[in-house]
Write a protein that holds these residues in place. Structure first.
Motif, PDB file in Angstrom:
ATOM      1  N   LEU A  18      -4.358 -68.661  14.228  1.00 37.02           N
ATOM      2  CA  LEU A  18      -4.054 -67.332  14.736  1.00 37.02           C
ATOM      3  C   LEU A  18      -4.840 -67.042  15.995  1.00 37.02           C
ATOM      4  O   LEU A  18      -5.960 -67.502  16.174  1.00 37.02           O
ATOM      5  CB  LEU A  18      -4.428 -66.273  13.674  1.00 37.02           C
ATOM      6  CG  LEU A  18      -3.708 -66.444  12.340  1.00 37.02           C
ATOM      7  CD1 LEU A  18      -4.220 -65.424  11.365  1.00 37.02           C
ATOM      8  CD2 LEU A  18      -2.223 -66.283  12.530  1.00 37.02           C
ATOM      9  N   PRO A  19      -4.284 -66.200  16.895  1.00 38.61           N
ATOM     10  CA  PRO A  19      -5.038 -65.799  18.079  1.00 38.61           C
ATOM     11  C   PRO A  19      -6.207 -64.920  17.687  1.00 38.61           C
ATOM     12  O   PRO A  19      -6.089 -64.051  16.845  1.00 38.61           O
ATOM     13  CB  PRO A  19      -4.007 -65.017  18.909  1.00 38.61           C
ATOM     14  CG  PRO A  19      -2.954 -64.614  17.950  1.00 38.61           C
ATOM     15  CD  PRO A  19      -2.938 -65.639  16.871  1.00 38.61           C
ATOM     16  N   LEU A  20      -7.335 -65.164  18.306  1.00 40.61           N
ATOM     17  CA  LEU A  20      -8.538 -64.444  17.947  1.00 40.61           C
ATOM     18  C   LEU A  20      -9.150 -63.713  19.138  1.00 40.61           C
ATOM     19  O   LEU A  20     -10.331 -63.373  19.126  1.00 40.61           O
ATOM     20  CB  LEU A  20      -9.576 -65.428  17.374  1.00 40.61           C
ATOM     21  CG  LEU A  20      -9.138 -66.147  16.099  1.00 40.61           C
ATOM     22  CD1 LEU A  20     -10.181 -67.193  15.722  1.00 40.61           C
ATOM     23  CD2 LEU A  20      -8.952 -65.167  14.968  1.00 40.61           C
ATOM     24  N   PHE A  21      -8.355 -63.460  20.166  1.00 42.42           N
ATOM     25  CA  PHE A  21      -8.889 -62.758  21.312  1.00 42.42           C
ATOM     26  C   PHE A  21      -9.216 -61.325  20.937  1.00 42.42           C
ATOM     27  O   PHE A  21      -8.518 -60.684  20.154  1.00 42.42           O
ATOM     28  CB  PHE A  21      -7.875 -62.737  22.470  1.00 42.42           C
ATOM     29  CG  PHE A  21      -7.601 -64.104  23.017  1.00 42.42           C
ATOM     30  CD1 PHE A  21      -8.624 -64.888  23.491  1.00 42.42           C
ATOM     31  CD2 PHE A  21      -6.306 -64.615  23.034  1.00 42.42           C
ATOM     32  CE1 PHE A  21      -8.375 -66.144  23.992  1.00 42.42           C
ATOM     33  CE2 PHE A  21      -6.052 -65.876  23.526  1.00 42.42           C
ATOM     34  CZ  PHE A  21      -7.088 -66.638  24.009  1.00 42.42           C
ATOM     35  N   GLY A  22     -10.250 -60.794  21.531  1.00 42.29           N
ATOM     36  CA  GLY A  22     -10.597 -59.405  21.278  1.00 42.29           C
ATOM     37  C   GLY A  22     -11.601 -58.931  22.294  1.00 42.29           C
ATOM     38  O   GLY A  22     -12.156 -59.709  23.070  1.00 42.29           O
ATOM     39  N   ALA A  23     -11.859 -57.659  22.267  1.00 44.30           N
ATOM     40  CA  ALA A  23     -12.830 -57.116  23.199  1.00 44.30           C
ATOM     41  C   ALA A  23     -14.211 -57.623  22.821  1.00 44.30           C
ATOM     42  O   ALA A  23     -14.602 -57.615  21.660  1.00 44.30           O
ATOM     43  CB  ALA A  23     -12.797 -55.589  23.157  1.00 44.30           C
ATOM     44  N   VAL A  36     -13.656 -59.391  35.923  1.00 43.04           N
ATOM     45  CA  VAL A  36     -12.400 -59.155  36.624  1.00 43.04           C
ATOM     46  C   VAL A  36     -12.244 -57.650  36.813  1.00 43.04           C
ATOM     47  O   VAL A  36     -12.066 -56.920  35.828  1.00 43.04           O
ATOM     48  CB  VAL A  36     -11.204 -59.730  35.824  1.00 43.04           C
ATOM     49  CG1 VAL A  36      -9.895 -59.457  36.569  1.00 43.04           C
ATOM     50  CG2 VAL A  36     -11.384 -61.218  35.570  1.00 43.04           C
ATOM     51  N   ASN A  37     -12.381 -57.213  38.046  1.00 39.59           N
ATOM     52  CA  ASN A  37     -12.333 -55.767  38.340  1.00 39.59           C
ATOM     53  C   ASN A  37     -13.298 -54.996  37.455  1.00 39.59           C
ATOM     54  O   ASN A  37     -12.996 -53.919  36.943  1.00 39.59           O
ATOM     55  CB  ASN A  37     -10.902 -55.230  38.161  1.00 39.59           C
ATOM     56  CG  ASN A  37      -9.922 -55.866  39.122  1.00 39.59           C
ATOM     57  OD1 ASN A  37     -10.261 -56.140  40.284  1.00 39.59           O
ATOM     58  ND2 ASN A  37      -8.713 -56.138  38.651  1.00 39.59           N
ATOM     59  N   GLY A  38     -14.481 -55.596  37.243  1.00 38.69           N
ATOM     60  CA  GLY A  38     -15.512 -54.944  36.453  1.00 38.69           C
ATOM     61  C   GLY A  38     -15.474 -55.245  34.975  1.00 38.69           C
ATOM     62  O   GLY A  38     -16.433 -54.950  34.259  1.00 38.69           O
ATOM     63  N   ALA A  39     -14.394 -55.811  34.465  1.00 37.95           N
ATOM     64  CA  ALA A  39     -14.280 -56.152  33.043  1.00 37.95           C
ATOM     65  C   ALA A  39     -14.903 -57.529  32.803  1.00 37.95           C
ATOM     66  O   ALA A  39     -14.569 -58.493  33.495  1.00 37.95           O
ATOM     67  CB  ALA A  39     -12.831 -56.148  32.597  1.00 37.95           C
ATOM     68  N   GLN A  40     -15.803 -57.602  31.835  1.00 39.12           N
ATOM     69  CA  GLN A  40     -16.564 -58.818  31.620  1.00 39.12           C
ATOM     70  C   GLN A  40     -15.820 -59.829  30.741  1.00 39.12           C
ATOM     71  O   GLN A  40     -15.060 -59.471  29.834  1.00 39.12           O
ATOM     72  CB  GLN A  40     -17.898 -58.472  30.951  1.00 39.12           C
ATOM     73  CG  GLN A  40     -18.799 -57.602  31.814  1.00 39.12           C
ATOM     74  CD  GLN A  40     -20.037 -57.153  31.058  1.00 39.12           C
ATOM     75  OE1 GLN A  40     -20.148 -57.332  29.853  1.00 39.12           O
ATOM     76  NE2 GLN A  40     -20.989 -56.590  31.791  1.00 39.12           N
ATOM     77  N   ILE A  41     -16.070 -61.102  31.050  1.00 38.86           N
ATOM     78  CA  ILE A  41     -15.635 -62.210  30.198  1.00 38.86           C
ATOM     79  C   ILE A  41     -16.902 -62.911  29.740  1.00 38.86           C
ATOM     80  O   ILE A  41     -17.752 -63.279  30.555  1.00 38.86           O
ATOM     81  CB  ILE A  41     -14.718 -63.180  30.958  1.00 38.86           C
ATOM     82  CG1 ILE A  41     -13.437 -62.478  31.395  1.00 38.86           C
ATOM     83  CG2 ILE A  41     -14.389 -64.406  30.091  1.00 38.86           C
ATOM     84  CD1 ILE A  41     -12.566 -63.305  32.315  1.00 38.86           C
ATOM     85  N   THR A  42     -17.051 -63.076  28.416  1.00 36.18           N
ATOM     86  CA  THR A  42     -18.306 -63.570  27.850  1.00 36.18           C
ATOM     87  C   THR A  42     -18.140 -64.924  27.177  1.00 36.18           C
ATOM     88  O   THR A  42     -17.030 -65.431  27.012  1.00 36.18           O
ATOM     89  CB  THR A  42     -18.833 -62.570  26.804  1.00 36.18           C
ATOM     90  OG1 THR A  42     -17.924 -62.564  25.686  1.00 36.18           O
ATOM     91  CG2 THR A  42     -18.936 -61.161  27.384  1.00 36.18           C
ATOM     92  N   GLU A  43     -19.301 -65.452  26.762  1.00 36.31           N
ATOM     93  CA  GLU A  43     -19.292 -66.706  26.008  1.00 36.31           C
ATOM     94  C   GLU A  43     -18.491 -66.550  24.717  1.00 36.31           C
ATOM     95  O   GLU A  43     -17.820 -67.487  24.269  1.00 36.31           O
ATOM     96  CB  GLU A  43     -20.722 -67.139  25.682  1.00 36.31           C
ATOM     97  CG  GLU A  43     -21.538 -67.582  26.890  1.00 36.31           C
ATOM     98  CD  GLU A  43     -21.098 -68.922  27.454  1.00 36.31           C
ATOM     99  OE1 GLU A  43     -20.282 -69.616  26.789  1.00 36.31           O
ATOM    100  OE2 GLU A  43     -21.569 -69.295  28.550  1.00 36.31           O
ATOM    101  N   ALA A  44     -18.549 -65.374  24.099  1.00 35.39           N
ATOM    102  CA  ALA A  44     -17.763 -65.139  22.885  1.00 35.39           C
ATOM    103  C   ALA A  44     -16.272 -65.236  23.171  1.00 35.39           C
ATOM    104  O   ALA A  44     -15.499 -65.745  22.353  1.00 35.39           O
ATOM    105  CB  ALA A  44     -18.102 -63.773  22.296  1.00 35.39           C
ATOM    106  N   ASP A  45     -15.844 -64.749  24.327  1.00 32.52           N
ATOM    107  CA  ASP A  45     -14.437 -64.870  24.709  1.00 32.52           C
ATOM    108  C   ASP A  45     -14.059 -66.344  24.880  1.00 32.52           C
ATOM    109  O   ASP A  45     -12.956 -66.764  24.512  1.00 32.52           O
ATOM    110  CB  ASP A  45     -14.170 -64.118  26.021  1.00 32.52           C
ATOM    111  CG  ASP A  45     -14.361 -62.622  25.884  1.00 32.52           C
ATOM    112  OD1 ASP A  45     -13.975 -62.078  24.841  1.00 32.52           O
ATOM    113  OD2 ASP A  45     -14.890 -62.005  26.822  1.00 32.52           O
TER     114      ASP A  45
END
Length: 276
Positions: A18-23, A36-45
């Protein structure tokens, strides 16, 4: 039930990836890999993306995989932001999709939980012992052979080995078969593995006995049987992963059945007839 059948016995279609993407939660600065435009992408992502995209990235080197995942997440974030700007996040289609994905992730989570509770060293060993106890063990023999082109050569070889020449060394020197480098050793085999004429002659021999020349489509063989036994089960370590998967799927299937039996389910659309 053979151990082979046991290891193939269970399949549960509901146990799906299952997809597990989330904030991402608030992260340390060192956990942020991009924005991206201030929105963070983290190691958890990245971890979630790696699980979701595992078939696509499993054969990549570490650096290539990391670069691929970061690029994917940047593109995903960009498109999600644009879709949000267009108002797609407040549509009925989006809300229905999110509700479906929420329940799907919850389903996967509880199935994983049930699977984890079912697996222990004792349970795996017990399954293994039961499976090998029900194996249909067949006779196997270990044989060597010397393969030559003509009957005359085979008779000469037979005279040598019956006269005291070492069978393995003679095979290395004179056999034209692919096993010659191993002294003609064919290792253990059961019925149905060799061509009929060879098999019949080999299984008729006692341990230590040498056959008369035997003709097959490959040439002429002189065969020596070195051992007889019943077929051996695979080692536990060789099937441990398969046993774990079977126990997990059994537990999941039983859990789903228990929930169905306890629930009040009313299906408006009749189930399709079973295929004949």
């Amino acid at each position: 039930m053979t151990i082979t059948n046991a290891l193939r016995a269970i399949a549960l279609s509901t146990a799906i990836a299952l997809p597990l993407f989330g904030a991402a939660s608030a992260s340390e600065e060192s956990d942020i890999v991009a924005s991206v435009n201030g929105a963070q992408i983290t190691e958890a992502d990245l971890t979630a993306a790696a699980a979701e995209l595992e078939p696509a990235v499993k054969d990549m080197e570490d650096a290539e995989r990391r670069n691929y995942l970061i690029t994917f997440l940047i593109d995903m974030k960009l498109m999600a932001q644009e879709a949000d700007r267009r108002g797609m996040a407040v549509s009925d289609v989006f809300e229905n999709r999110m509700a479906f994905l929420r329940e799907r992730v919850l389903m996967q989570s509880i199935l994983s939980d049930e699977a984890g509770k079912a697996v222990s060293d004792d349970a795996m060993k017990a399954f293994y012992e039961e499976a090998i106890g029900q194996m249909d063990r067949q006779e196997e023999i270990r044989a060597r052979h010397i393969l030559v082109e003509t009957e005359e050569e085979a008779k000469a070889v037979l005279e040598e080995v019956r006269g005291g020449a070492d069978f393995a060394e003679t095979a290395k020197a004179k056999s034209i078969g692919p096993s010659s480098a191993k002294g003609g050793d064919l290792e253990y085999f059961g019925r149905g593995r060799m061509v009929p004429a060879f098999e019949t002659a080999a299984f008729a021999l006692e341990v230590g006995e040498i056959s008369e020349p035997v003709q097959t489509q490959f040439g002429w063989h002189v065969i020596k049987v070195e051992d007889k036994r019943l077929s051996q089960p695979p080692a536990f370590t060789d099937v441990e992963g398969q046993i774990r998967e079977i126990l997990e799927r059994q537990a999941q299937a039983e859990f789903v059945t228990k929930l169905r039996d306890a629930a009040e389910i009313e299906r408006k659309d009749p189930a399709a007839p079973a295929a004949e």
